[in-house]
Scaffold this active site. Structure first.
Site, PDB file in Angstrom:
ATOM      1  CG  HIS A 265      36.519  41.855  24.986  1.00  0.00           C
ATOM      2  ND1 HIS A 265      37.852  41.706  24.678  1.00  0.00           N
ATOM      3  CD2 HIS A 265      35.918  40.701  24.596  1.00  0.00           C
ATOM      4  CE1 HIS A 265      38.064  40.535  24.118  1.00  0.00           C
ATOM      5  NE2 HIS A 265      36.897  39.902  24.062  1.00  0.00           N
TER       6      HIS A 265
ATOM      7  NE  ARG B 297      37.376  36.584  18.110  1.00  0.00           N
ATOM      8  CZ  ARG B 297      37.747  35.774  19.110  1.00  0.00           C
ATOM      9  NH1 ARG B 297      37.341  36.007  20.341  1.00  0.00           N
ATOM     10  NH2 ARG B 297      38.500  34.712  18.870  1.00  0.00           N
TER      11      ARG B 297
ATOM     12  CG  HIS C 198      38.293  37.696  28.006  1.00  0.00           C
ATOM     13  ND1 HIS C 198      36.937  37.942  28.137  1.00  0.00           N
ATOM     14  CD2 HIS C 198      38.479  37.328  26.706  1.00  0.00           C
ATOM     15  CE1 HIS C 198      36.335  37.741  26.984  1.00  0.00           C
ATOM     16  NE2 HIS C 198      37.250  37.374  26.086  1.00  0.00           N
TER      17      HIS C 198
ATOM     18  CG  ASP D   6      39.793  38.156  22.318  1.00  0.00           C
ATOM     19  OD1 ASP D   6      39.101  37.690  23.236  1.00  0.00           O
ATOM     20  OD2 ASP D   6      39.327  38.835  21.376  1.00  0.00           O
TER      21      ASP D   6
END
Length: 312
Positions: A288, A303, A138, A140
């Site tokens: 990723h 993150r 996917h 983000d």
């Protein structure tokens, strides 16, 4: 066994690749935009991890402000390599935020667990934890009108083995599409929605309050990178629900083919984490995949995401 007549021409049975089958064979692996030239890096060392995607950056600390010249050179490395790896940084949450903020305003995501502040997401996983965005390719937050420009991820605790993250180069994925497919999708748009991606691990009552804040949006199937000008395949299995104007069966079949492009090994880089390592990736140009293969061990990461622009 019937002998072949040496004097007659040889005729083979028909051999045909299915129309929407994955192509197997040599691929174009072009790291730079067409017309770009290789230039040396003067302020740090770049150690390639693959032909088109992934480089380790050595000789730089992310704990201090970079300065304009170094920041500009690091941004060039990000555009050229698409994901950068920094070993043994051991940043505080504040330092991680300060580093990311040098690329723009930070993004918040109320659907994910909060870290030290609203713009820090914390992934604390052990053997029985909900997998969230693991085991799926996917990009983000493509369900936003302005998907993230990029993200900075630091691992604080790593399992004794496994728990890698993989990235795929979506410029290479586009470059290698058959011309007939390119003709079909250039100019097309697709719908992105947060519901399919999150419904895999959240109950309806957890998601329903966010429907008004995150309505479905349309983005180009082929995005043009705002800095490099490269054409990028911009659909993903988590959030892209259909291609606009197509019948459902046709859209599902084409989306299945397009999302499979991230699975090609030649477009990928895989990173084995150590505690304190940082990855910084261009969310516009990559997808990723966090590999959930470390149970029953614990894996803790934080993150920070950088707000992006509207895809064109």
């Amino acid at each position: 066994m019937t002998a072949v007549n040496a004097g007659s021409p040889l005729t083979l049975r028909e051999a045909r690749t299915p129309e929407d089958g994955m192509y197997e064979g040599a691929r174009i692996l072009r790291r730079l935009a067409e017309g770009s030239e290789e230039r040396p890096y003067e302020h740090f060392e770049v150690v390639p991890q693959g032909p088109t995607i992934g480089a380790e950056i050595r000789g730089i600390s992310l704990a201090r402000p970079l300065g304009d010249v170094v920041r500009e050179e690091l941004n060039r490395a990000l555009l050229e390599w698409k994901v950068l790896f920094f070993r043994d940084q051991r940043l505080t949450s504040a330092q991680q935020r300060d580093f990311a903020r040098q690329w723009g305003e930070l993004e918040t995501n109320p659907l994910l667990a909060r870290g030290a502040s609203d713009d820090v997401v914390r992934f604390d996983k052990s053997g029985g934890a909900t997998p969230t965005f693991e085991n799926v390719w996917h990009a983000d937050v493509t369900f936003r009108e302005r998907p993230a420009l990029g993200a900075v991820l630091q691992l604080h605790e790593v399992p004794p083995f496994s728990g890698d993250t993989m990235w795929a180069d979506m410029a290479a994925a586009y470059d290698n599409l058959p011309q007939a497919v390119k003709d079909r999708i250039d100019g097309a748009t697709a719908v992105h929605d947060f519901i399919p991606g999150f419904a895999r691990f959240y109950p309806p009552e957890r998601l329903a309050p966010f429907q008004a804040a995150f309505p479905p949006v349309e983005h180009p199937v082929v995005r043009v990178h705002p800095e490099t000008g490269r054409r990028l395949l911009f659909v993903n299995a988590s959030f892209t629900t259909r291609i606009t104007g197509m019948e459902r069966a046709e859209s599902d079949r084409l989306l299945r083919y397009l999302t499979q492009q991230a699975h090609v090994p030649e477009y990928q880089v895989r990173f084995r984490w150590r505690a304190g390592d940082v990855a910084f990736w261009d969310n516009r140009a990559t997808q990723h995949y966090a590999v959930n293969d470390y149970a029953p061990h614990r894996r803790v990461a934080e993150r920070v995401a950088i707000a992006g622009d509207r895809p064109m």
